[in-house]
Design a protein around this motif. Structure first.
Motif, mmCIF file in Angstrom:
data_model
loop_
_atom_site.group_PDB
_atom_site.id
_atom_site.type_symbol
_atom_site.label_atom_id
_atom_site.label_comp_id
_atom_site.label_asym_id
_atom_site.label_seq_id
_atom_site.Cartn_x
_atom_site.Cartn_y
_atom_site.Cartn_z
ATOM 1 N N THR A 209 -66.972 21.493 67.423
ATOM 2 C CA THR A 209 -67.996 21.564 68.477
ATOM 3 C C THR A 209 -68.398 23.205 68.462
ATOM 4 O OG1 THR A 209 -67.123 19.587 69.660
ATOM 5 C CG2 THR A 209 -69.042 21.053 70.644
ATOM 6 N N TYR A 210 -69.738 23.412 68.186
ATOM 7 C CA TYR A 210 -70.243 24.706 68.234
ATOM 8 C C TYR A 210 -71.196 24.726 69.394
ATOM 9 C CZ TYR A 210 -68.684 25.435 63.500
ATOM 10 O OH TYR A 210 -68.084 25.458 62.243
ATOM 11 N N LEU A 211 -71.111 25.359 70.566
ATOM 12 C CA LEU A 211 -71.767 25.344 71.561
ATOM 13 C C LEU A 211 -72.676 26.635 71.708
ATOM 14 C CD1 LEU A 211 -69.711 24.344 74.902
ATOM 15 C CD2 LEU A 211 -71.821 23.227 73.823
ATOM 16 N N MET A 212 -74.050 26.127 71.382
ATOM 17 C CA MET A 212 -75.235 27.304 70.991
ATOM 18 C C MET A 212 -75.591 27.342 72.344
ATOM 19 S SD MET A 212 -74.025 28.161 68.413
ATOM 20 C CE MET A 212 -75.159 29.751 68.456
ATOM 21 N N ASN A 213 -75.923 28.788 73.215
ATOM 22 C CA ASN A 213 -76.576 28.727 74.433
ATOM 23 C C ASN A 213 -77.744 29.823 74.089
ATOM 24 O OD1 ASN A 213 -76.761 30.874 76.698
ATOM 25 N ND2 ASN A 213 -76.610 28.735 77.417
ATOM 26 N N ASN A 214 -79.159 29.367 74.869
ATOM 27 C CA ASN A 214 -80.176 30.021 74.798
ATOM 28 C C ASN A 214 -80.186 30.611 76.267
ATOM 29 O OD1 ASN A 214 -82.734 31.090 75.321
ATOM 30 N ND2 ASN A 214 -83.970 29.784 73.823
ATOM 31 N N ARG A 215 -79.726 31.724 76.759
ATOM 32 C CA ARG A 215 -79.669 32.057 77.970
ATOM 33 C C ARG A 215 -81.262 32.278 78.817
ATOM 34 N NH1 ARG A 215 -75.882 34.691 81.844
ATOM 35 N NH2 ARG A 215 -74.288 34.054 80.248
ATOM 36 N N ALA A 216 -82.125 32.828 77.935
ATOM 37 C CA ALA A 216 -83.426 33.137 78.708
ATOM 38 C C ALA A 216 -84.051 31.740 78.958
ATOM 39 C CB ALA A 216 -84.269 33.853 77.659
ATOM 40 N N ALA A 217 -83.849 30.615 78.302
ATOM 41 C CA ALA A 217 -84.377 29.455 78.534
ATOM 42 C C ALA A 217 -83.492 28.327 79.164
ATOM 43 C CB ALA A 217 -84.949 28.434 77.226
ATOM 44 N N ASN A 218 -82.256 28.830 79.519
ATOM 45 C CA ASN A 218 -81.177 28.014 80.217
ATOM 46 C C ASN A 218 -80.920 26.692 79.507
ATOM 47 O OD1 ASN A 218 -79.460 26.985 82.014
ATOM 48 N ND2 ASN A 218 -80.856 26.516 83.305
ATOM 49 N N ARG A 219 -80.791 26.977 78.130
ATOM 50 C CA ARG A 219 -80.235 25.660 77.289
ATOM 51 C C ARG A 219 -79.283 25.641 76.477
ATOM 52 N NH1 ARG A 219 -85.715 23.726 74.071
ATOM 53 N NH2 ARG A 219 -86.288 25.989 73.956
ATOM 54 N N THR A 220 -78.557 24.722 76.447
ATOM 55 C CA THR A 220 -77.144 24.595 75.649
ATOM 56 C C THR A 220 -77.230 23.405 74.752
ATOM 57 O OG1 THR A 220 -75.901 25.794 77.364
ATOM 58 C CG2 THR A 220 -74.770 24.720 75.564
ATOM 59 N N LEU A 221 -77.036 23.828 73.429
ATOM 60 C CA LEU A 221 -76.989 22.679 72.363
ATOM 61 C C LEU A 221 -75.614 22.640 71.750
ATOM 62 C CD1 LEU A 221 -78.619 20.540 70.978
ATOM 63 C CD2 LEU A 221 -79.386 22.381 69.493
ATOM 64 N N GLY A 222 -74.985 21.744 72.113
ATOM 65 C CA GLY A 222 -73.653 21.331 71.243
ATOM 66 C C GLY A 222 -73.882 20.716 69.628
ATOM 67 N N LEU A 223 -73.479 21.564 68.877
ATOM 68 C CA LEU A 223 -73.506 20.926 67.390
ATOM 69 C C LEU A 223 -72.279 20.434 67.276
ATOM 70 C CD1 LEU A 223 -75.311 23.987 65.452
ATOM 71 C CD2 LEU A 223 -76.338 21.905 66.717
ATOM 72 N N ARG A 224 -72.099 18.933 66.607
ATOM 73 C CA ARG A 224 -70.736 18.375 66.207
ATOM 74 C C ARG A 224 -70.763 18.313 64.767
ATOM 75 N NH1 ARG A 224 -71.343 13.973 71.203
ATOM 76 N NH2 ARG A 224 -73.098 13.391 69.730
ATOM 77 N N VAL A 225 -69.698 18.784 64.008
ATOM 78 C CA VAL A 225 -69.630 18.669 62.610
ATOM 79 C C VAL A 225 -68.169 17.913 62.526
ATOM 80 C CG1 VAL A 225 -69.214 19.957 60.603
ATOM 81 C CG2 VAL A 225 -70.971 20.793 62.381
ATOM 82 N N PHE A 226 -68.189 16.802 61.645
ATOM 83 C CA PHE A 226 -67.145 16.119 61.544
ATOM 84 C C PHE A 226 -66.267 16.439 60.081
ATOM 85 C CE2 PHE A 226 -69.272 13.837 64.560
ATOM 86 C CZ PHE A 226 -68.336 13.448 65.577
ATOM 87 N N LEU A 227 -64.951 16.436 60.264
ATOM 88 C CA LEU A 227 -64.199 16.840 58.992
ATOM 89 C C LEU A 227 -63.222 15.920 58.766
ATOM 90 C CD1 LEU A 227 -63.346 20.703 59.640
ATOM 91 C CD2 LEU A 227 -65.370 19.682 58.647
ATOM 92 N N ASP A 228 -62.968 15.654 57.475
ATOM 93 C CA ASP A 228 -61.842 14.680 57.297
ATOM 94 C C ASP A 228 -60.753 15.263 57.530
ATOM 95 O OD1 ASP A 228 -60.335 12.980 56.100
ATOM 96 O OD2 ASP A 228 -60.696 13.275 53.924
ATOM 97 N N ARG A 229 -59.903 14.403 58.329
ATOM 98 C CA ARG A 229 -58.420 14.836 59.218
ATOM 99 C C ARG A 229 -57.358 15.272 57.912
ATOM 100 N NH1 ARG A 229 -54.176 13.284 61.968
ATOM 101 N NH2 ARG A 229 -53.885 14.276 63.905
ATOM 102 N N ALA A 230 -57.635 14.489 56.774
ATOM 103 C CA ALA A 230 -56.435 14.525 55.807
ATOM 104 C C ALA A 230 -56.709 15.960 55.123
ATOM 105 C CB ALA A 230 -56.796 13.575 54.812
ATOM 106 N N ASP A 231 -57.895 16.378 55.027
ATOM 107 C CA ASP A 231 -58.160 17.860 54.396
ATOM 108 C C ASP A 231 -59.018 18.534 55.128
ATOM 109 O OD1 ASP A 231 -58.126 19.646 52.616
ATOM 110 O OD2 ASP A 231 -59.428 18.821 51.218
ATOM 111 N N PRO A 232 -58.948 18.938 56.307
ATOM 112 C CA PRO A 232 -59.907 19.677 57.224
ATOM 113 C C PRO A 232 -60.007 21.040 56.670
ATOM 114 C CG PRO A 232 -57.842 19.649 58.417
ATOM 115 C CD PRO A 232 -57.398 19.098 57.006
#
Lengths: 392, 178
Positions: free
Chosen positions: B68-91
């Motif tokens: 989870t990458y939580l990206m924040n735009n403080r001026a506009a008061n917005r936070t966007l969480g980017l979810r990237v999925f990785l194979d658990r066997a070879d992360p």
């Protein structure tokens, strides 16, 4: 002001990448561990310094002395059992953990705390901020040889702990904020006793202004020292007083108002120099803001009303799958909780975003080369870091 | 607000549906190959300059890790969480320390605690919090903290241990009613 300018002709020159090639075999360098047991270290961490003469050429932060695996332990506890753990993530300002976690649970469970509870939560957070700043002021004084400032501030903090004790029953870890609200109302006559504490604090802070901020040695050792270039704030995740000392008027209480901060009047304190002096000044002035906020909250808050929303049976409480992030402005910057639930009775993942994580690791390691060994303690303390947030 | 941004970005990146948590917080799934370009665009064009945090969630049943990458735009008061999925066997994740130097610390922690590799990230293989750890990365779901502590430490003599759930239920409802 007379400054000592060392002869730098014998110092090693950095290569093209800006780094010095360190070969301990040459005898030019000395490894020195600053901490974990050292009066100039901020809590149980250490900085591995490489010195050339009295100048630091490299510093590496080491943590792990306090690791108790809090985030992992939370995954094995029900939502309500997590409370004795969260507050221990940050000793000097524990209430922020309680609020962030409680708020995150409420969001995912669809519960809203009553208005009275919101006011009491805001009061608690400001009292916690005040206490945290007391430690910061004492720390910065202590790091620069003024131990008496630490003694004064510890005394004033103790008076505020008395107010915490009568409100919550505990001095350090309160566990007063729970999902759904807070555990109780304010005791009878609390406002009057709080006013006495605030007036005492103001008298001591006036002494701090005279003893510390007009002190020639303090000025000489902090002005122009430990400057953080404001261009580094975003790349290094710098928030709170450390950023405000560089002229960035960012404060989550204003930028993303939570609890009842939108009903309170206060200014965002800034300075411009971005050095140790400016960071100390921002904190000193922010104490005044906190004192004014505590008075404002006590004057404006409702006199009665429920303090707790109805909760499901907490022994069987399951929260649907979801995730959220709750953050607020702690005394050191952005403090946040990322909570993931999976429909079971336990949190799937809790991640604590403490401001020290960025300030004491990447930022400190970036700032420390070129610092005189005598200034390392002041630089560290001026970043106001608490190690348990790094290693949760 | 977040929806407009999502619609705009969706034309060029492979994004999942927008999961809105609050007016100023939303999460979205991102393909690993698109992550870097998306982060750069969010930072340079849309004002999401602040990396609030980078962490991982272990979805062991699904055989994958979520970054989870939580990206924040403080001026506009917005936070966007980017979810990237990785194979658990070879992360293996992609390092972003060159975009945010502070990300190197997060990546070092994820390497140690979850065993997720971030090739090229500075000092990523150095010990961070643990010292001399040889067991599996401890923040993985299949690492059993209770079993570990029972093997590693011994109980004080005379200590009584209860299962908290059944103990509390018995204490609160001695006659068995709920």
């Amino acid at each position: 002001m007379i400054r000592f300018e060392p002869d730098r002709s014998q110092y090693p020159q950095p290569g093209d990448d800006g780094k010095i090639e360190i070969d301990l075999e040459t005898g030019k360098y000395l490894k020195l561990w600053h901490g974990p047991n050292h009066p100039g270290i901020t809590g149980n961490m250490s900085v591995e310094l490489t010195l050339c003469g009295d100048e630091v050429v490299e510093g590496k932060t080491h943590v792990g002395y306090l690791h108790r695996g809090f985030e992992k332990l939370m995954e094995r506890r029900t939502f309500i059992q997590v409370f004795p753990i969260v507050c221990r993530v940050c000793v000097p300002e524990p209430d922020f953990n309680e609020w962030c976690y409680a708020q995150a649970v409420e969001e995912l469970a669809g519960i809203e705390a009553p208005e009275m509870a919101q006011w009491i939560r805001t009061l608690i957070l400001e009292m916690g901020r005040f206490n945290s700043y007391m430690m910061a002021m004492g720390g910065i004084g202590g790091a620069l040889g003024m131990g008496v400032i630490g003694q004064w501030m510890t005394y004033v903090r103790d008076l505020m702990l008395d107010r915490f004790e009568e409100m919550t029953g505990a001095r350090i870890y309160h566990m007063f904020i729970l999902p759904g609200g807070v555990r109780g109302h304010l005791p009878e006559g609390f406002s009057e006793r709080m006013e006495e504490v605030l007036q005492t604090a103001e008298r001591y802070l006036a002494d701090v202004d005279k003893a510390m901020f007009t002190n020639a040695v303090f000025k000489a050792r902090t002005k122009g020292v430990g400057v953080i270039d404001p261009a580094l704030f975003e790349p290094y995740g710098v928030t709170g007083p450390n950023a405000r000392a560089g002229g960035v008027a960012k404060d989550l209480r204003k930028d993303a108002p939570y609890l009842v901060y939108d009903q309170l009047e206060f200014e965002v304190v800034t300075e411009t120099a971005s050095d140790i002096w400016a960071r100390a000044r921002v904190r000193r002035r922010d104490i005044d803001v906190s004192i004014a906020l505590i008075r404002q909250i006590l004057a404006k808050m409702p006199k009665e009303g429920p303090v707790m929303a109805k909760l499901p049976n907490v022994l069987h409480w399951k929260i649907p799958r979801g995730e959220t992030y709750v953050a607020g402005e702690s005394s050191r910057g952005e403090y946040g909780y990322y909570l993931v639930t999976d429909g079971s009775g336990y949190p799937r993942r809790v991640n604590v975003r403490g401001p020290s994580y960025t300030h004491a690791m990447a930022l400190l390691e970036h700032l420390i080369p070129g610092t005189n060994i005598a200034d390392v303690a002041a630089l560290m303390v001026s970043l106001h870091t608490y190690p348990p947030e790094i290693e949760r | 607000m977040m929806r407009d941004l999502h619609d705009h970005l969706k034309t060029r990146y492979r994004l999942g549906d927008l999961a809105e948590r609050r007016g100023n917080l939303a999460f979205v799934d991102v393909e690993r190959a698109d992550l870097r370009a998306l982060l750069v665009e969010l930072r340079d064009v849309h004002g999401f300059t602040h990396l609030s945090l980078l962490t991982a969630v272990d979805w062991i049943e699904e055989g994958r890790f979520q970054l989870t990458y939580l990206m924040n735009n403080r001026a506009a008061n917005r936070t966007l969480g980017l979810r990237v999925f990785l194979d658990r066997a070879d992360p293996v994740g992609d390092t972003i320390h060159d975009l945010w130097p502070t990300a190197a610390t997060y990546q070092r922690e994820l390497r140690e605690m979850f065993g997720i590799a971030f090739p090229g990230s500075p000092r990523v293989d150095e010990e961070f919090i643990l010292e001399g750890w040889t067991d599996m990365p401890p923040y993985r779901r299949d690492f059993d903290t209770l079993a570990y502590s029972q093997q590693t430490f011994s109980d004080r003599e005379g200590r009584e241990t209860h299962d908290p759930r059944s103990h509390m239920a018995k204490k609160l409802y001695p006659e068995g009613q709920r």
